[in-house]
Design a protein around this motif. Structure first.
Motif: not given
Length: 358
Positions: A176-188
């Motif tokens: 997900v992190v690699k594919a969604c480069t235009k979003s901040i991916v927050v892993v709680d």
């Protein structure tokens, strides 16, 4: 008149209302049953007696605590921000990145702050539904599809997820992190200590990845309200733009650093709770009418026939667990925090009595 002045989008909010009734056993808030280690309590007492300078504002940058955390995680203190619980950091993240109309993707069912912080910031919260038929599992492809469709500013992943207890595999998170480069991916990762998992090492590779951690669960410091984020320096500097000054008290900073220096006792407590989680899960599965969901956290989600009646009878006995009422995704579900062996055994005995004597 006051009601008319409240912003339309938050008029339906319901303030968080923790159960404050007298209790015998409290297993409803995912707190640790273990107090601050005795050696750390002694040092905290000495700190207060010597002169904590509580007449002065605390270190606004929490430098000593951030240095201790940096050493613990093998990162620089510039990769860390400390907040009043991870709740505050979630709101700060929204304040920094979410403008009016911006979208935030969050899992459902999960922690309500992801949605609420987005709405408070003026954004539009969009959920992606976890697979209830498969232990509420995550699907990286489903999240990526939602990212491409919704174009969110922020994507939340809670692993282990609250209240369902399931993990998202590390390789799926990074996908997900690699594919969604235009979003901040927050892993709680508030509960990740109970599964010995983390994606923290990947912050050096992906500047859009941010991890949330807390002292409230495995470290047994819910009372000091202290959480923190770990991310690239660039992302950390951005989040820090909206952090309130002096947001962590001197006592909280000192207590959090102390518990890091007593990590062996904390690890012993974690092992105890994981073993109890497995014991309780097996015992619950033996009770007719109870479905047990697999958990990697310090709690267990169960689905119980006549859950409202069971919950009421437990409360009458002074035993508190978390009920989700008629929530569509959690109908008849309740979340049980893992306590001490004695507390868990009392709960199991009472559940047997209640479920077999309906």
């Amino acid at each position: 008149m006051i009601e008319e002045l409240i912003r339309t989008e938050i008029r339906s909010f319901i303030p968080y209302n923790a159960n404050q009734q007298p209790y015998k056993i409290k297993l409803d808030a995912n707190e640790s049953p273990f107090n601050l280690p005795s050696a750390a309590r002694k040092k905290l007492a000495e700190y207060v007696l010597e002169d904590p300078r509580l007449n002065m504002y605390p270190d606004t940058d929490s430098i000593q605590l951030r240095e201790a955390l940096g050493s613990y995680w093998n990162v620089d203190k510039e990769n860390i921000i400390v907040g009043t619980g991870s709740d505050q950091l979630i709101q700060i993240i929204a304040n920094v990145f979410v403008e009016k109309g911006d979208k935030v993707l969050y899992p459902a069912p999960s922690f309500g702050m992801y949605k609420d912080s987005c709405i408070v910031a003026g954004g539009k919260a969009v959920d992606y539904i976890l697979d209830q038929s498969n232990n509420f599992s995550y699907c990286a492809d489903k999240i990526i599809q939602a990212y491409e469709r919704e174009k969110p500013k922020i994507i939340y992943i809670c692993s282990p997820n609250n209240p369902t207890g399931n993990l998202m595999p590390q390789d799926e998170i990074i996908k997900v992190v690699k594919a969604c480069t235009k979003s901040i991916v927050v892993v709680d990762e508030a509960y990740a200590d109970f599964s010995d998992t983390t994606v923290t090492p990947y912050i050096k590779e992906y500047e859009n990845l941010l991890i949330l951690r807390t002292f409230s669960k495995a470290f047994g410091l819910a009372g000091i309200r202290c959480g923190y984020s770990i991310a690239s320096e660039k992302l950390t500097r951005a989040v820090n733009l909206a952090r309130p000054p002096y947001n962590i008290s001197s006592l909280s900073q000192y207590a959090a650093a102390l518990v890091l220096s007593n990590i062996d006792e904390i690890k012993t407590n974690i092992k105890y709770l994981v073993e109890e989680r497995e014991r309780v899960s097996l015992k619950l599965a033996e009770i007719d009418g109870i479905k047990v969901y697999a958990s990697a956290a310090n709690f267990i989600l169960v689905k119980i026939q006549n859950s409202k009646d069971v919950y009421t009878k437990l409360c009458e006995r002074g035993i508190f667990i978390r009920a989700f009422g008629s929530s569509p995704l959690l109908s008849d579900c309740m979340r049980i925090t893992i306590g001490t062996h004695e507390q868990n055994s009392v709960l199991l005995d009472e559940l047997c009595t209640i479920c077999y004597n309906k």
